[in-house]
Scaffold this active site. Structure first.
Site, short mmCIF file in Angstrom:
data_model
loop_
_atom_site.label_atom_id
_atom_site.label_comp_id
_atom_site.label_asym_id
_atom_site.label_seq_id
_atom_site.Cartn_x
_atom_site.Cartn_y
_atom_site.Cartn_z
N ASP A 206 0.84 -1.20 0.00
CA ASP A 206 0.00 0.00 0.00
C ASP A 206 0.88 1.26 0.00
O ASP A 206 1.88 1.32 0.72
CB ASP A 206 -0.87 -0.03 1.26
CG ASP A 206 -1.99 0.98 1.23
OD1 ASP A 206 -2.84 0.88 0.34
OD2 ASP A 206 -2.01 1.86 2.11
N GLU A 260 2.07 -0.29 -4.95
CA GLU A 260 1.11 0.76 -5.36
C GLU A 260 1.90 2.06 -5.45
O GLU A 260 2.31 2.62 -4.44
CB GLU A 260 -0.02 0.88 -4.33
CG GLU A 260 -1.09 1.84 -4.80
CD GLU A 260 -1.96 2.44 -3.71
OE1 GLU A 260 -3.05 2.92 -4.04
OE2 GLU A 260 -1.54 2.45 -2.53
C1 GLC Z 1 -4.18 2.99 -0.82
C2 GLC Z 1 -5.38 2.09 -0.83
C3 GLC Z 1 -6.57 2.90 -0.42
C4 GLC Z 1 -6.34 3.46 0.96
C5 GLC Z 1 -5.04 4.24 1.04
C6 GLC Z 1 -4.63 4.47 2.45
O1 GLC Z 1 -4.24 3.97 -1.79
O2 GLC Z 1 -5.53 1.47 -2.07
O3 GLC Z 1 -7.75 2.16 -0.47
O4 GLC Z 1 -7.40 4.29 1.33
O5 GLC Z 1 -3.98 3.53 0.44
O6 GLC Z 1 -4.23 3.26 3.05
#
Ligand code: GLC
Length: 539
Positions: A206, A260
């Site tokens: 994440d 991500e």
């Molecule tokens: C990432 C996740 C999202 C979340 C954010 C904070 O972007 O995909 O759903 O709200 O991180 O953890």
């Protein structure tokens, strides 16, 4: 190893994102859980995916749907138990499905014992050093320590009762860890091992670029536009992933990482994918691309060229739990993704959007590398845009002062069968309705309604995924563009496969071919229909 290419499985895997609270509800409380997912594993096996990625299933107060973690090594009772998670991993493996879990290292929950201890211990304590606590500015410390904003709206700082402020790049319930502290690093290494010991095949990381901050915490306002924002993409983050990679490589299953990484320029992005760091990262430029042949071609070329710099495979992704579902996005006047999409609901021509989404599926599954599917896209689900205000749960709704409707519209529980809600999402006799309401129009989109109907989106995905396994030219490898006119993408894979996508409003003639393997919509007089794609066997 994949039989076709003799290369590691993740270089060409199709990975299906399970959003646990919306996949299938086994215990009838209206929220998806591990019991529901376990029952539906055969569906995923038969769909033809190689792996599942599960959004967080950890103990959490659910201030951000589980992305606020209070215990990284246990399962939230809403979803089940640790024993059930272990059984799920074993069962998935028995179905030849690999399992990737989410890890949330930038921040935890304000209910995490270490954050609670930090709050209790007070200013200047060693417990506070695990987070970013700072005195405020202004005469009485009444102003935040700097000008950083939370991605969910409002300042990125919240004041504790004793007057110090703590940093949270997302909701106030999600305090950011201080990764300069060795105890934070050690604790996450224990967590990685905990799940690798239980057989998981990898981790989705994440907000992978946020972990390390510029320790001076400078204001953002004075920084030039080319300066990297001080809360992300700092050099030190790479050392963390090199350590993680060593751990994952030391296990027999050689766990894999997918990061991500939203805002990187393409070259900086691939620095995360150097051979001793992460294996792959989500291709958000592809997800964000408008419905335009030149734009797609440019993204594909840039993706392949930059990934080649580090020898990493590309990923192709169209949707996830944070963005408007692409069947809806592609039916709008503005087809590019933007995080502002949920601030002003734009009308969508769903018939057109669905046509394009089906074509985009064939495009992304034909490109070299690995692909991600977000649960429900195989059913052609649209975004749900009329959830009553009172039922919206995404913290972005509240944090934006009720101007950004957030991400609930792509998180509505899946329709499995039947003519009325909950469409088999919950078992008969469930005690509660699904946690978000399902539209009446979803009866025809349920998995049962689409099964056996050759024109359905579900059967299109099943056939495409089956062909992806049997066609030796698909998956990892190279791509060669073939001549085409402006609104068309046309490329060849290997010796015998070609894909043509018609993004325009007029049918285009089929190029030379031996036979048609698959079309996203029927041919029109041997022409590729507008907004459709075709897979061809070629000589
Ligand atoms: C990432 C996740 C999202 C979340 C954010 C904070 O972007 O995909 O759903 O709200 O991180 O953890």
């Amino acid at each position: 190893m994949s039989a076709r290419h003799d290369s590691p499985w993740w270089r060409d895997a199709v990975i299906y994102q399970v959003y646990p609270r919306s996949f299938a509800d086994g215990n009838g409380d209206g929220v998806g859980d591990l019991a529901g997912l376990r029952e539906r594993l055969p569906y995923l096996r038969d769909l033809g995916v190689d792996a599942i990625w599960l959004s967080p299933w950890y103990v959490s107060p659910m201030a951000d749907a589980g992305y606020d973690v209070a215990d990284y090594r246990d399962i939230d009772p809403l979803f089940g138990t640790l024993v059930e998670a272990e059984e799920l991993i074993a069962q998935a493996h028995a179905h030849r499905l690999r399992v990737i879990v989410d890890i949330v290292p930038n921040h935890c929950s304000d209910a995490h014992p270490r954050f609670r201890a930090a709050l209790a211990a007070g200013p200047g304590s060693p417990e506070r050093e695990l987070f970013w606590f700072r005195p405020g500015r202004g005469e009485h410390g009444e102003l935040p320590p700097n000008d950083w904003g939370s991605h969910f709206g409002g300042p990125a700082w919240t004041r504790a009762a004793d007057g110090e402020w703590f940093l949270h790049m997302f909701a106030p319930e999600q305090p950011d860890w201080n990764w300069d502290h060795p105890a934070v690093r050690e604790d996450f290494q224990v967590t990685l091992r905990f799940w690798l010991d239980r057989g998981v095949d990898g981790f989705r990381i994440d907000v992978a670029d946020h972990l390390v901050k510029d320790p001076a915490l400078p204001d953002a306002a004075g920084l030039g536009p080319d300066v990297i924002r001080p809360w992300r993409d700092q050099e030190g983050v790479h050392e963390i992933y090199r350590e993680w990679r060593k751990i994952a490589d030391s296990y027999p299953q050689r766990g894999v990482f997918v990061g991500e990484l939203w805002d990187e320029d393409p070259v900086r992005f691939t620095r995360y994918l150097r051979p001793d760091e992460l294996h792959t990262g989500f291709n958000f430029p592809f997800l964000s691309c408008p419905w335009d042949a030149a734009a797609f071609r440019d993204v594909v070329d840039r993706t392949l060229a930059t990934h080649a710099l580090v020898g990493a495979p590309a990923t192709w992704v169209l949707s996830n739990h944070d963005v408007v579902r692409h069947a809806t996005r592609y039916g709008r006047a503005h087809t590019a993704h933007s995080f502002d999409d949920a601030k002003h609901v734009e009308p969508s021509d769903l018939a057109l959007g669905t046509r394009r989404a089906r074509a985009a599926a064939l495009l992304s599954l034909a490109l070299p590398g690995s692909a991600y599917l977000y649960q429900g896209e195989e059913l052609g689900l649209p975004e749900v845009e009329d959830i009553p205000d009172a039922l919206l749960q995404d913290p972005r709704w509240l944090r934006s002062g009720f101007t950004d409707r957030g991400r609930d519209g792509c998180r509505v529980p899946l329709p499995w069968s039947g003519d009325a809600a909950p469409y088999g999402f919950s078992p008969p006799g469930a005690t509660a309705p699904p946690w978000l309401p399902q539209p009446a129009s979803w009866a025809r989109l349920s998995a049962a309604a689409q099964t056996g109907d050759r024109r359905s989106t579900l059967e299109l995905y099943r056939r495409a995924l089956h062909l992806r396994r049997t066609e030796p030219d698909l998956g990892d490898g190279t791509l060669t563009w073939l001549p085409s006119d402006g609104d068309v993408l046309h490329f060849r894979r290997g010796d015998g496969f070609a894909c043509l996508v018609n993004l325009g409003d007029r049918a285009v003639p089929l190029p030379p071919y031996e036979y048609v393997l698959l079309t996203s919509d029927p041919l029109e007089d041997l022409k590729v229909a507008p907004h459709s794609a075709v897979w061809l066997r070629v000589a």
